[in-house]
Each structure stands twice: as C-alpha cells, then as structure tokens.
Scaffold this active site. Sequence first.
Site, mmCIF file in Angstrom:
data_model
loop_
_atom_site.group_PDB
_atom_site.id
_atom_site.type_symbol
_atom_site.label_atom_id
_atom_site.label_comp_id
_atom_site.label_asym_id
_atom_site.label_seq_id
_atom_site.Cartn_x
_atom_site.Cartn_y
_atom_site.Cartn_z
ATOM 1 C CG HIS A 238 3.347 28.186 31.068
ATOM 2 N ND1 HIS A 238 2.477 28.887 30.274
ATOM 3 C CD2 HIS A 238 2.584 27.575 32.016
ATOM 4 C CE1 HIS A 238 1.245 28.722 30.710
ATOM 5 N NE2 HIS A 238 1.279 27.922 31.770
ATOM 6 N N GLY A 239 7.326 29.021 29.233
ATOM 7 C CA GLY A 239 8.766 29.093 29.146
ATOM 8 C C GLY A 239 9.340 30.425 29.560
ATOM 9 C CB CYS A 286 5.913 33.332 24.575
ATOM 10 S SG CYS A 286 4.243 33.760 24.119
ATOM 11 N NE ARG A 287 12.655 32.375 20.335
ATOM 12 C CZ ARG A 287 13.557 32.263 19.364
ATOM 13 N NH1 ARG A 287 13.143 32.194 18.100
ATOM 14 N NH2 ARG A 287 14.834 32.211 19.644
ATOM 15 C CD GLU A 384 16.179 30.432 16.606
ATOM 16 O OE1 GLU A 384 17.412 30.600 16.503
ATOM 17 O OE2 GLU A 384 15.373 31.364 16.799
#
Length: 398
Positions: A238-239, A286-287, A384
């Site tokens: 998770h983030g 996710c972002r 990125e």
Amino acid sequence: MEAADQKVKRLRTELLNGLSSGVIADLVDEMQGAGVINTSECEEILQANATTKNKARGLIDTVSRKGAAASEKFIESLNGADKELCRKLDLSLVKTDASANVPKQTSMTSADDGSVPTTCTPPAPGIPMPDEWLTLCTQQDYDAISQKTGEVYKTMPKQSRIRLALLINNIEFEKPEMKRKGAEVDEEQMQKLLNGLGYQVEKHNNLTAEGMKQAMVAFSNRKEHMESDSTFVVLMSHGLRDKICGKLHAESKEDTFHIDNVFDTLNNKNCKGLRGKPKVVIIQACRGTNLGHVYVSDSGAPEPFADYEEEGPFYPVHKESDFICFCSSTPENVSLRHIQNGSIFIQKLVEVMRQNACKYDIEELFFKVQQSFLSFTKQLPVKERGTLMKKFYLFPGM
C-alpha cells in the site's frame, strides 16, 4: 620481476579503454585515502577532465609517476574494484617491499546487523525454468549489441559476476482488512523472472517502515555489488503520495517509508558497489484514488470487496545517475490488482520481459509494457525521470 609502475605504464592503453567512470571514482577515493594522491590531485583528475578516458589518463599518469609503491596500491585497489578487467589484463598483485611504504586503508563497508529477516534465492545453475518460458539471448545478438561499448552498459561474464535484486512485498497488515490479496502471485512471478535473468533475490515480506529502511541500507552495503553489473529493487505495498506503507500503517497511525530513501541509499555516494551501474526500481502501488466504487483502495481506508483492488499512491524523486524507475500508474490514478491473479502491471511486465529481454534494452521493454495498456484505460504505467547514461540490456542466458 616487472615493477608495478612499469606494468601500469605498459598497460596504459588497455587501462584507458577499460576503466569505467564508476571504477575511476572508486580508485580516486582509495588512492586519496591511502595517501597516494592529495586533495588537489584528486580534484584535478575528476573535475578538470570532461571525459571518462581523460579522467583515466589523469589517474594512471599521476599514480605511475609516483613509483612502484603507489602503483602497487593502484593495482591492489583495481583488483577490488574491477576483477574482470584485471583478469583480462593479467594484472594480478604481487606484493613487494615497496608496499610497506603505503598505509593500509580501512574498509568503510557496513555489515548487515541481522535485524531484518532475509530470504535470498540464488539463481539455479543455468536458467531455473523451461527455456520456452524465458527467451534466451543468442550469441549473435549478444556479440552485435555488446560491442557498442559507448552506447551500452558493460555486462560482466556470468561465471564471475554476482547479481543481486531486492524484493519487498507487504501482503499482511496489522489491520486484516488491508491484506493485499493476490500479491503473492506478483511475488512469485517477479522472483521467477529475476532468477531467470541471473539475479539472486533478497526477499522480505510484511516489513514495518523501519524494517524497509534497514533492509535497503543492508542491501546497499552488500559486498557482492562490487562483482555485479546492475541491480533491481522491487517494492510492492500500500502507499501514500510519496511513501510506501509498512505493515503497521492505518488511518490512525502512519507507518511509511519515504520513496526518496531508495534513491538516497543507492546513490553514487552511499552505494559504492553500484556506482556507474544501472539500477532498476519497480514499484507496484497506486498514485491516487480516482476510480469507481467497484474497486477497493489500498491507500488506507478499506472499501467493499471486489475482484480488483487498488494500490496506494507514491511519487519518487531521482537524485543520482544510472537510475530508471517504472511505476505501475500515472500520478493521481490507481493501480489495479486482481485478488487471485495478481496486479495487471506485474503480469504484463513479466510477460513482456520474459519474451523480449533477449533483444531489447530496458527502456524499450518498459515502452512495450506501456503499449500493452492502450486498450485498458483505467491504468497506464509510466517511466519516472530515468537517468540511465547508456542502454541497459539484460542478455538472458549470457
């Protein structure tokens, strides 16, 4: 017996062509630390010379002028920094009395203190899966590509290198409803791919933020990197916007590992063994939280059960050279994971790499993964701020 300074002078041309920028930086550090060159000479070599070859010329000429003892120290350091080049040039070290005039240098490499449990899976002899699963590079393609030394990162011979990869996969969390169902499939597939590409995989599961930090530092200090030509770091959890969640994370208490730590820990200052070598960072998370109600967000607050779940967001910042980071989604958007089959990103990444790594460099492979999402509008992986200075080929089987 040929004196060390005469040997260095005799092999001057070969050394000029064989020394990489990372190895030169290591040698300058060690020569300065051993008292062979002073600070002004160090700055002259690294800052006054624009090209790698000129830096090598400055270092070699400065050391050889200082006589046998200095040259012996140079050969000793080179054997530690680039064993393959020394083997190729038959540049082994034979100690003489002159060595006593050069002080010994204390190693600054830290050891793993064992505070983070580690599972390391070495590649089996040969390719640890049927050849048809991973398409191998042909000798003809390898020879044609690898000879472009100015455009392609150097690949060390399989028999003498030790490639390492770090894989951190947080599946179980303190809050049971935050379990990342299907993530074990991603772990299995990534480990299989990395083993097939010749990497020993150091694997960690269900770490706290502090545990992830300790794992990264211990990995950066592993001495095997000196005998490697590249590395992979794979993070799955998770983030939040710019952080990866540890197993204790919840809405009421934050347990996060800042993504900048990956790049800070492996940069040219802090990870000597990987200087000038490609470092591939892959993050499945996710972002953002922008998707419909049939998906479950991994950003902290669980939502109703569905076949797909989201991963939490992050944003990496590159600070050093020779990095490339491939993220599972664009900013503000979700990354989907099937609760039985694993994440769509990892599935497609493994599929593309196992079939095409035999002939395409890493950036082209990532582009092919992006193309595979053309018809899947809910998610798009993104590269990125890559700072690779050359093309990085994996050459499976070589």
